[in-house]
Design a protein around this motif. Structure first.
Motif, PDB file in Angstrom:
ATOM      1  N   SER A 138      -6.763   8.374  41.550  1.00  0.00           N
ATOM      2  CA  SER A 138      -7.658   9.508  41.675  1.00  0.00           C
ATOM      3  C   SER A 138      -9.049   9.116  41.169  1.00  0.00           C
ATOM      4  CB  SER A 138      -7.070  10.664  40.886  1.00  0.00           C
ATOM      5  OG  SER A 138      -8.019  11.524  40.384  1.00  0.00           O
ATOM      6  N   TYR A 139     -10.057   9.692  41.781  1.00  0.00           N
ATOM      7  CA  TYR A 139     -11.433   9.416  41.375  1.00  0.00           C
ATOM      8  C   TYR A 139     -11.686   9.856  39.937  1.00  0.00           C
ATOM      9  CZ  TYR A 139     -12.298   8.749  46.359  1.00  0.00           C
ATOM     10  OH  TYR A 139     -12.259   8.309  47.650  1.00  0.00           O
ATOM     11  N   ARG A 140     -11.077  10.956  39.541  1.00  0.00           N
ATOM     12  CA  ARG A 140     -11.274  11.464  38.179  1.00  0.00           C
ATOM     13  C   ARG A 140     -10.751  10.481  37.130  1.00  0.00           C
ATOM     14  NH1 ARG A 140     -13.337  16.281  37.899  1.00  0.00           N
ATOM     15  NH2 ARG A 140     -13.114  17.756  39.578  1.00  0.00           N
ATOM     16  N   VAL A 141      -9.613   9.879  37.387  1.00  0.00           N
ATOM     17  CA  VAL A 141      -9.043   8.921  36.438  1.00  0.00           C
ATOM     18  C   VAL A 141      -9.988   7.733  36.272  1.00  0.00           C
ATOM     19  CG1 VAL A 141      -7.114   7.335  36.032  1.00  0.00           C
ATOM     20  CG2 VAL A 141      -6.680   9.634  36.902  1.00  0.00           C
ATOM     21  N   ILE A 142     -10.482   7.212  37.381  1.00  0.00           N
ATOM     22  CA  ILE A 142     -11.413   6.084  37.328  1.00  0.00           C
ATOM     23  C   ILE A 142     -12.687   6.503  36.604  1.00  0.00           C
ATOM     24  CG2 ILE A 142     -12.768   4.458  38.702  1.00  0.00           C
ATOM     25  CD1 ILE A 142     -10.528   4.678  40.827  1.00  0.00           C
ATOM     26  N   ALA A 143     -13.157   7.720  36.843  1.00  0.00           N
ATOM     27  CA  ALA A 143     -14.356   8.216  36.161  1.00  0.00           C
ATOM     28  C   ALA A 143     -14.133   8.272  34.653  1.00  0.00           C
ATOM     29  CB  ALA A 143     -14.751   9.583  36.703  1.00  0.00           C
ATOM     30  N   TYR A 144     -12.946   8.709  34.225  1.00  0.00           N
ATOM     31  CA  TYR A 144     -12.634   8.729  32.790  1.00  0.00           C
ATOM     32  C   TYR A 144     -12.618   7.312  32.213  1.00  0.00           C
ATOM     33  CZ  TYR A 144     -11.544  13.707  32.358  1.00  0.00           C
ATOM     34  OH  TYR A 144     -11.632  15.073  32.315  1.00  0.00           O
ATOM     35  N   VAL A 145     -12.061   6.363  32.956  1.00  0.00           N
ATOM     36  CA  VAL A 145     -12.017   4.972  32.499  1.00  0.00           C
ATOM     37  C   VAL A 145     -13.441   4.421  32.370  1.00  0.00           C
ATOM     38  CG1 VAL A 145     -11.304   2.625  33.112  1.00  0.00           C
ATOM     39  CG2 VAL A 145      -9.707   4.529  33.384  1.00  0.00           C
ATOM     40  N   LEU A 146     -14.285   4.669  33.381  1.00  0.00           N
ATOM     41  CA  LEU A 146     -15.666   4.200  33.317  1.00  0.00           C
ATOM     42  C   LEU A 146     -16.416   4.842  32.150  1.00  0.00           C
ATOM     43  CD1 LEU A 146     -16.673   4.066  37.088  1.00  0.00           C
ATOM     44  CD2 LEU A 146     -16.184   2.154  35.552  1.00  0.00           C
ATOM     45  N   ARG A 147     -16.182   6.119  31.934  1.00  0.00           N
ATOM     46  CA  ARG A 147     -16.823   6.804  30.816  1.00  0.00           C
ATOM     47  C   ARG A 147     -16.374   6.188  29.493  1.00  0.00           C
ATOM     48  NH1 ARG A 147     -16.069  13.126  29.849  1.00  0.00           N
ATOM     49  NH2 ARG A 147     -17.514  13.349  31.583  1.00  0.00           N
ATOM     50  N   PHE A 148     -15.075   5.913  29.376  1.00  0.00           N
ATOM     51  CA  PHE A 148     -14.544   5.300  28.167  1.00  0.00           C
ATOM     52  C   PHE A 148     -15.202   3.936  27.928  1.00  0.00           C
ATOM     53  CE2 PHE A 148     -11.524   2.391  26.154  1.00  0.00           C
ATOM     54  CZ  PHE A 148     -11.335   3.039  24.939  1.00  0.00           C
ATOM     55  N   CYS A 149     -15.284   3.118  28.975  1.00  0.00           N
ATOM     56  CA  CYS A 149     -15.913   1.794  28.855  1.00  0.00           C
ATOM     57  C   CYS A 149     -17.367   1.918  28.428  1.00  0.00           C
ATOM     58  CB  CYS A 149     -15.799   1.037  30.173  1.00  0.00           C
ATOM     59  SG  CYS A 149     -14.121   0.562  30.584  1.00  0.00           S
ATOM     60  N   LYS A 150     -18.063   2.878  28.991  1.00  0.00           N
ATOM     61  CA  LYS A 150     -19.469   3.092  28.646  1.00  0.00           C
ATOM     62  C   LYS A 150     -19.605   3.510  27.181  1.00  0.00           C
ATOM     63  CE  LYS A 150     -23.258   6.212  29.671  1.00  0.00           C
ATOM     64  NZ  LYS A 150     -23.608   7.439  30.363  1.00  0.00           N
ATOM     65  N   ASN A 151     -18.738   4.390  26.732  1.00  0.00           N
ATOM     66  CA  ASN A 151     -18.824   4.902  25.366  1.00  0.00           C
ATOM     67  C   ASN A 151     -18.362   3.902  24.314  1.00  0.00           C
ATOM     68  OD1 ASN A 151     -19.872   7.346  26.199  1.00  0.00           O
ATOM     69  ND2 ASN A 151     -17.884   8.350  26.274  1.00  0.00           N
ATOM     70  N   THR A 152     -17.590   2.901  24.696  1.00  0.00           N
ATOM     71  CA  THR A 152     -17.103   1.921  23.726  1.00  0.00           C
ATOM     72  C   THR A 152     -17.811   0.584  23.851  1.00  0.00           C
ATOM     73  OG1 THR A 152     -15.333   1.246  25.217  1.00  0.00           O
ATOM     74  CG2 THR A 152     -14.808   2.950  23.587  1.00  0.00           C
ATOM     75  N   GLY A 153     -18.858   0.518  24.647  1.00  0.00           N
ATOM     76  CA  GLY A 153     -19.601  -0.728  24.839  1.00  0.00           C
ATOM     77  C   GLY A 153     -20.291  -1.170  23.564  1.00  0.00           C
TER      78      GLY A 153
END
Length: 114
Positions: free
Chosen positions: A1-16
């Motif tokens: 789902s697009y939402r799941v990928i969006a959450y993963v990308l958000r997580f990666c961005k926030n933990t960079g």
């Protein structure tokens, strides 16, 4: 789902590592984040399936002569997406996406959405 990928990308961005002051984002995924996911998936699919064509378009080199995209007069449009350029480009009544369709491989699940 697009939402799941969006959450993963958000997580990666926030933990960079190079993040500045912590951004407070809403819990829900926004429409902009979903659109960004779709664009990233389209570009990824195109780079993997049309790799020679993508390189040729980026470097303004001669197009591979046996390419299936050759007759579609492809170009790299907005956001780095490979699009077809044909007679529909002359129709002012159509939207940008209708005049210049996104090129995706037939077997791609993304092709269903577009």
């Amino acid at each position: 789902s697009y939402r799941v990928i969006a959450y993963v990308l958000r997580f990666c961005k926030n933990t960079g590592r190079n993040r500045g002051p912590q951004e407070v984002s809403s819990i829900e995924i926004t429409n902009e984040e979903i659109q960004l996911v779709k664009i990233r998936l389209i570009i990824w699919t195109q780079k993997n399936h049309f790799s020679e064509e993508h390189k040729a378009l980026l470097n303004k080199n001669k197009f591979p002569p046996k390419s299936k995209l050759l007759t579609l007069n492809p170009f790299i449009g907005r956001m780095g997406i490979i699009r077809a350029n044909g007679r529909l480009a002359q129709s002012p009544a159509l939207t940008y996406n209708e005049r210049f369709p996104i090129l995706l491989p037939y077997e791609s699940k993304l092709a269903i959405d577009y």
